[in-house]
Design a protein around this motif. Structure first.
Motif, PDB file in Angstrom:
ATOM      1  N   LYS A 176       0.932  -1.079   0.117  1.00  0.00           N
ATOM      2  CA  LYS A 176      -0.168  -0.182   0.034  1.00  0.00           C
ATOM      3  C   LYS A 176       0.877   1.110  -0.070  1.00  0.00           C
ATOM      4  N   TYR A 177       0.570   2.186  -1.055  1.00  0.00           N
ATOM      5  CA  TYR A 177       1.428   3.431  -1.059  1.00  0.00           C
ATOM      6  C   TYR A 177       0.299   4.495  -0.997  1.00  0.00           C
ATOM      7  N   TYR A 178       0.178   5.294   0.494  1.00  0.00           N
ATOM      8  CA  TYR A 178      -0.717   6.349   0.251  1.00  0.00           C
ATOM      9  C   TYR A 178       0.087   7.333   0.989  1.00  0.00           C
ATOM     10  N   GLU A 179      -0.709   8.572   0.920  1.00  0.00           N
ATOM     11  CA  GLU A 179      -0.082   9.914   1.418  1.00  0.00           C
ATOM     12  C   GLU A 179      -0.042   9.710   2.890  1.00  0.00           C
ATOM     13  N   HIS A 180      -1.287   8.979   3.441  1.00  0.00           N
ATOM     14  CA  HIS A 180      -1.364   9.105   4.897  1.00  0.00           C
ATOM     15  C   HIS A 180      -1.698   7.491   5.310  1.00  0.00           C
ATOM     16  N   THR A 181      -0.789   7.033   6.223  1.00  0.00           N
ATOM     17  CA  THR A 181      -0.906   5.497   6.605  1.00  0.00           C
ATOM     18  C   THR A 181      -2.116   5.139   6.987  1.00  0.00           C
ATOM     19  N   ASN A 214     -10.673  11.911  15.739  1.00  0.00           N
ATOM     20  CA  ASN A 214      -9.387  11.793  16.194  1.00  0.00           C
ATOM     21  C   ASN A 214      -8.529  10.787  16.494  1.00  0.00           C
ATOM     22  N   THR A 215      -8.952   9.370  16.127  1.00  0.00           N
ATOM     23  CA  THR A 215      -8.523   8.239  16.432  1.00  0.00           C
ATOM     24  C   THR A 215      -7.644   7.602  15.144  1.00  0.00           C
ATOM     25  N   ASN A 216      -6.320   7.337  15.327  1.00  0.00           N
ATOM     26  CA  ASN A 216      -5.783   6.715  14.083  1.00  0.00           C
ATOM     27  C   ASN A 216      -5.930   5.070  14.033  1.00  0.00           C
ATOM     28  N   THR A 217      -6.607   4.837  12.843  1.00  0.00           N
ATOM     29  CA  THR A 217      -6.492   3.427  12.825  1.00  0.00           C
ATOM     30  C   THR A 217      -6.080   2.817  11.499  1.00  0.00           C
ATOM     31  N   ILE A 218      -5.653   1.585  11.297  1.00  0.00           N
ATOM     32  CA  ILE A 218      -5.288   1.064   9.972  1.00  0.00           C
ATOM     33  C   ILE A 218      -6.599   1.342   9.077  1.00  0.00           C
ATOM     34  N   HIS A 219      -6.300   1.467   7.883  1.00  0.00           N
ATOM     35  CA  HIS A 219      -7.505   1.511   6.883  1.00  0.00           C
ATOM     36  C   HIS A 219      -8.181   0.237   6.861  1.00  0.00           C
ATOM     37  N   ALA A 249       4.039   1.940   2.516  1.00  0.00           N
ATOM     38  CA  ALA A 249       5.426   2.645   2.227  1.00  0.00           C
ATOM     39  C   ALA A 249       5.434   3.858   3.518  1.00  0.00           C
ATOM     40  N   LYS A 250       6.430   3.850   4.094  1.00  0.00           N
ATOM     41  CA  LYS A 250       6.661   4.864   5.323  1.00  0.00           C
ATOM     42  C   LYS A 250       6.562   6.167   4.853  1.00  0.00           C
ATOM     43  N   THR A 251       5.577   6.754   5.405  1.00  0.00           N
ATOM     44  CA  THR A 251       5.468   8.454   5.127  1.00  0.00           C
ATOM     45  C   THR A 251       6.161   9.358   6.323  1.00  0.00           C
ATOM     46  N   GLN A 252       5.976  10.333   6.317  1.00  0.00           N
ATOM     47  CA  GLN A 252       6.584  11.416   7.125  1.00  0.00           C
ATOM     48  C   GLN A 252       5.534  11.399   8.458  1.00  0.00           C
ATOM     49  N   GLU A 253       4.540  10.692   8.625  1.00  0.00           N
ATOM     50  CA  GLU A 253       3.681  10.680   9.843  1.00  0.00           C
ATOM     51  C   GLU A 253       4.490  10.194  10.969  1.00  0.00           C
ATOM     52  N   GLU A 254       4.308  11.007  12.290  1.00  0.00           N
ATOM     53  CA  GLU A 254       5.232  10.339  13.639  1.00  0.00           C
ATOM     54  C   GLU A 254       4.598   8.959  14.140  1.00  0.00           C
ATOM     55  N   ILE A 255       3.599   8.281  13.662  1.00  0.00           N
ATOM     56  CA  ILE A 255       2.969   7.025  14.139  1.00  0.00           C
ATOM     57  C   ILE A 255       3.384   6.213  12.920  1.00  0.00           C
TER      58      ILE A 255
END
Length: 181
Positions: A80-85, A91-96, A125-131
């Protein structure tokens, strides 16, 4: 396809859309394993639906991005290649969720006898996101990983990450057997 705007910094060309980059990313991983590890028989595979009555009319085809097979074990990698992982809800991050449902369907339909010999991995693909996801889940007796591949490194380090993926599942130091100089 990589451009540099500052000395020492590498940036991907902005005129390449996310879909095209996804395709390049997927092909890179597939061809890496094909070249360096022919013993894995790396290919996209078609997985048959595990229906009780054999009726599959109108069911979508399940074709993997990358399937590695070795020593009676199978690892399905969904690149998976996304701008956001992550997806964000309230306000909760989860896997797509679609990505997780897809890899789970691949693994469970492939492992019809529930032997646990099939595993899946969503490889972002790793993004610039902190998590940065680096999780391992066991679902219904099968391993499902969610990982990232950091492409902002020299090739030998990228190769090391891909080798670790195979080693973590197949349990051998495959790097010693590979064609990497």
């Amino acid at each position: 396809l990589i451009l540099s705007t500052d000395k020492g910094d590498i940036k991907l060309a902005t005129f390449i859309d996310e879909r095209a980059m996804h395709s390049i990313y997927e092909k890179f991983i597939l061809e890496y394993y094909r070249y360096h590890h022919p013993e894995y028989n790396a290919n996209p595979d078609k997985i048959q639906w595990n229906t009780d009555d054999g009726v599959i009319q109108f069911l979508p085809k399940m074709i993997t991005d990358i399937t590695l097979k070795y020593n009676n074990k199978t690892l399905i990698i969904d690149a998976k290649y996304y701008e956001h992982t992550f997806q964000t809800n309230y306000n909760t991050n989860t896997i797509h969720s679609d990505n997780l449902y897809q890899i789970f369907a691949y693994v469970k339909n492939l492992d019809k006898e529930n032997t646990g010999t099939a595993a899946g991995m969503i490889l972002y693909a790793k993004t610039q996101e902190e998590i940065i996801p680096g999780n391992r889940y066991v679902m219904g007796g099968n391993i499902i990983w969610v990982r990232t591949l950091d492409l902002n490194q020299p090739f030998t380090q990228i190769a090391g990450q891909l080798e670790k993926i195979a080693e973590d599942y197949f349990g051998e130091n495959v790097m010693e057997q590979s064609k990497i100089p």
